[in-house]
Motif scaffolding. Structure first.
Motif, PDB file in Angstrom:
ATOM      1  N   PRO A  54       7.086   7.384  -4.609  1.00  0.00           N
ATOM      2  CA  PRO A  54       7.285   7.498  -3.158  1.00  0.00           C
ATOM      3  C   PRO A  54       6.216   6.696  -2.415  1.00  0.00           C
ATOM      4  CG  PRO A  54       7.292   9.662  -4.225  1.00  0.00           C
ATOM      5  CD  PRO A  54       6.802   8.683  -5.243  1.00  0.00           C
ATOM      6  N   VAL A  55       6.609   6.078  -1.305  1.00  0.00           N
ATOM      7  CA  VAL A  55       5.633   5.355  -0.487  1.00  0.00           C
ATOM      8  C   VAL A  55       4.691   6.345   0.184  1.00  0.00           C
ATOM      9  CG1 VAL A  55       5.353   3.852   1.526  1.00  0.00           C
ATOM     10  CG2 VAL A  55       7.173   3.405  -0.128  1.00  0.00           C
ATOM     11  N   THR A  84       0.848  -1.184   0.000  1.00  0.00           N
ATOM     12  CA  THR A  84       0.000   0.000   0.000  1.00  0.00           C
ATOM     13  C   THR A  84       0.891   1.243   0.000  1.00  0.00           C
ATOM     14  OG1 THR A  84      -1.801  -1.111   1.180  1.00  0.00           O
ATOM     15  CG2 THR A  84      -1.728   1.294   1.303  1.00  0.00           C
ATOM     16  N   ILE A  85       0.552   2.218  -0.849  1.00  0.00           N
ATOM     17  CA  ILE A  85       1.283   3.479  -0.905  1.00  0.00           C
ATOM     18  C   ILE A  85       0.285   4.632  -0.866  1.00  0.00           C
ATOM     19  CG2 ILE A  85       3.135   2.431  -2.268  1.00  0.00           C
ATOM     20  CD1 ILE A  85       2.039   3.937  -4.703  1.00  0.00           C
ATOM     21  N   GLU A  86       0.781   5.833  -0.652  1.00  0.00           N
ATOM     22  CA  GLU A  86      -0.068   7.020  -0.707  1.00  0.00           C
ATOM     23  C   GLU A  86      -0.096   7.526  -2.148  1.00  0.00           C
ATOM     24  OE1 GLU A  86       1.239   9.968   2.033  1.00  0.00           O
ATOM     25  OE2 GLU A  86       0.608   8.845   3.797  1.00  0.00           O
ATOM     26  N   ALA A  87      -1.302   7.636  -2.702  1.00  0.00           N
ATOM     27  CA  ALA A  87      -1.421   8.052  -4.102  1.00  0.00           C
ATOM     28  C   ALA A  87      -2.859   8.438  -4.401  1.00  0.00           C
ATOM     29  CB  ALA A  87      -0.962   6.923  -5.034  1.00  0.00           C
ATOM     30  N   ARG A 123      11.761   8.931   3.433  1.00  0.00           N
ATOM     31  CA  ARG A 123      10.870   8.762   2.288  1.00  0.00           C
ATOM     32  C   ARG A 123      11.298   7.600   1.395  1.00  0.00           C
ATOM     33  NH1 ARG A 123       9.046  12.781  -2.550  1.00  0.00           N
ATOM     34  NH2 ARG A 123       6.826  12.419  -2.394  1.00  0.00           N
ATOM     35  N   ASP A 124      10.879   6.407   1.756  1.00  0.00           N
ATOM     36  CA  ASP A 124      11.168   5.233   0.923  1.00  0.00           C
ATOM     37  C   ASP A 124      10.413   5.333  -0.397  1.00  0.00           C
ATOM     38  OD1 ASP A 124      12.807   4.137   2.806  1.00  0.00           O
ATOM     39  OD2 ASP A 124      11.266   2.881   3.704  1.00  0.00           O
ATOM     40  N   ARG A 125      10.940   4.630  -1.390  1.00  0.00           N
ATOM     41  CA  ARG A 125      10.269   4.562  -2.690  1.00  0.00           C
ATOM     42  C   ARG A 125       9.857   3.119  -2.975  1.00  0.00           C
ATOM     43  NH1 ARG A 125      14.753   6.130  -6.408  1.00  0.00           N
ATOM     44  NH2 ARG A 125      15.955   5.236  -4.721  1.00  0.00           N
TER      45      ARG A 125
END
Length: 288
Positions: A278-279, A156-159, A205-207
């Protein structure tokens, strides 16, 4: 500097205090100027978005209306004009197909412009669920081509949820469409976290990198940059349908999220798209 002021002779102390006061005033003026510049930039950004909205309205109504009339009257002619020769009917068919392609191009341009003008704020997006939604929408094409979609565990990522669906739909659809003759298409989707941060990004900030691989026709690696251009096609309309805007849309979505997209390919050996995102999203990107 405070100690220096206290230990200095009276005249030097006065001069230092005046200098400090002068520097503080300059800092305040610079901060004020920066704030005003940012406010002006925001006004200009909003004005640009309003102009884009006006263009979208004009394109969706004024430009498409003549095309609809061409298609409508072409259909009427086909139904009512019994005296038209086979060659004449062929001309009308070509006319309607060209109008249909033009309408599709306008609609795709509108979709491309809305990546920014109608973007939604980022929220947690389960990429597993997005891939499943895309698979359901492409099920008929998968069955028709006897293809297969294989998806590994995604995080899951922020998008923007809708844009993630657009992104993965185009990449997976490409893998199914550009298949080798007599070879069922296989599309694999998987991902991994990249711990090394991008240049200029904060350390937390991991990718996340998403891979979309296929076993299709592939293309020359030297054309890798070209395929992300608007209306860029490596194959003719008679071979593969489409307007040539899908990958440009993918690149715009990736960049809007603070990421990028790259591709590796070779003729007859399939293609791999790599989307790095970016995560977590920064606040300034959330407002784009």
């Amino acid at each position: 500097m405070i100690d220096q002021v206290q230990n200095s002779p009276p005249q030097e102390a006065v001069e230092l205090r005046e200098r400090v006061a002068e520097l503080e005033e300059q800092c305040q003026q610079m901060a004020k100027a920066l704030k005003e510049a940012l406010a002006q930039q925001d006004v200009e950004r909003r004005r640009f978005q309003e102009e884009m909205e006006q263009f979208i309205f004009a394109a969706s109504h004024d430009l498409q209306e003549p095309l609809r009339k061409i298609q409508t009257f072409g259909n009427l002619l086909n139904r009512s004009a019994n005296g038209i020769s086979d060659q004449g009917r062929d001309y009308m068919r070509r006319m309607q197909e060209a109008a249909g392609r033009m309408q599709a191009m306008i609609e795709d341009l509108l979709t491309l412009s809305r990546i920014t003008t109608r973007a939604q704020p980022p929220e947690p997006v389960a990429l597993d669920e997005v891939v499943q939604t895309v698979a359901d929408s492409l099920r008929k094409q998968i069955e028709r081509t006897k293809g297969r979609l294989e998806a590994g565990k995604l995080r899951t990522i922020e998008a923007d949820p809708a844009q993630m669906q657009q992104l993965l739909w185009h990449l997976i659809h490409n893998g199914l469409k550009f298949r080798r003759p007599e070879t069922p298409p296989v599309v694999r989707v998987h991902g991994k976290v990249l711990k090394g941060r991008a240049e200029g990004a904060p350390p937390w900030r991991d990718r996340y990198q998403i891979f979309v691989e296929d076993n299709g026709i592939g293309f020359e690696g030297a054309l890798a940059d070209r395929i992300f251009g608007v209306f860029q096609r490596l194959n003719g309309h008679s071979e593969y349908e489409g307007t040539g805007i899908g990958l440009a849309l993918c690149r715009k979505i990736a960049e809007r999220h603070g990421g990028d997209i790259a591709v590796q390919s070779a003729p007859g050996r399939g293609t791999t798209f790599m989307v790095t995102l970016p995560v977590r999203q920064l606040k300034k990107e959330s407002a784009l």
